[in-house]
Every structure is written in C-alpha cells, then in structure tokens.
Design an enzyme around this catalytic site. Structure first.
Site, PDB file in Angstrom:
ATOM      1  N   CYS A  22      24.050   3.822 -36.056  1.00 36.08           N
ATOM      2  CA  CYS A  22      23.356   4.675 -37.031  1.00 36.08           C
ATOM      3  C   CYS A  22      24.121   5.979 -37.245  1.00 36.08           C
ATOM      4  CB  CYS A  22      21.934   4.953 -36.534  1.00 36.08           C
ATOM      5  SG  CYS A  22      21.048   6.198 -37.486  1.00 36.08           S
ATOM      6  N   CYS A  74      21.842   9.062 -36.961  1.00 35.62           N
ATOM      7  CA  CYS A  74      21.537   9.311 -35.549  1.00 35.62           C
ATOM      8  C   CYS A  74      22.674  10.080 -34.889  1.00 35.62           C
ATOM      9  CB  CYS A  74      21.303   7.998 -34.807  1.00 35.62           C
ATOM     10  SG  CYS A  74      19.955   7.000 -35.449  1.00 35.62           S
TER      11      CYS A  74
END
Length: 79
Positions: free
Chosen positions: A15, A18
């Site tokens: 991600c 993230c």
C-alpha cells in the site's frame, strides 16, 4: 489497560498510501506515549481472516478502541 486508547492501524505491505503515512504515524505515536498502537498487516496470511471478520476492505484504516469498544474509525484510503 483500562481507559487507555488503542489505535489499530490496518495496512498491507504493498500500500503506497500506508507507506507514505508511516513517518507521520511514527511521529504521532512518539508524541502520544500514553496511546497503545497495534499494526496489523493484511499481507500476513495469518491476519486475512481477521481483516474479513472486521470488514476491512481498504487500507490504511485506523480503529480507535477504548475499554474494548470501537469508539471511532478513520479510513485514509484513496479508493
């Protein structure tokens, strides 16, 4: 411990958002030592069922828990 805030950070290894948020989250954690932090990686096969059970469909997602009760959640997903 009773009364303490727990922040559960749901993420996956691939991600981008993230990864981008990680330095800021580390800073926030350092500035709030009274808060418990848990990092839950959805790329870990052992956590896939937990993600499904909790309805985590997009990451990053943060659950804010106090005394075993979900008090709020925040999705930082671009999806």
């Amino acid at each position: 411990p009773e009364g303490r805030l727990l922040v559960a950070k749901f993420f996956t290894s691939d991600c981008f958002v993230c990864k981008s948020l990680h330095p800021k989250i580390k800073q926030i954690a350092a500035e709030n030592p009274d808060v418990l932090w848990a990092k839950l990686n959805g790329s870990d096969p052992e956590l896939v069922d937990l993600f499904h059970t909790l309805g985590v469909k997009a990451v990053p997602l943060f659950h804010f828990v106090r005394d075993g009760q979900l008090v709020s959640e925040l999705s930082a997903s671009l999806n």
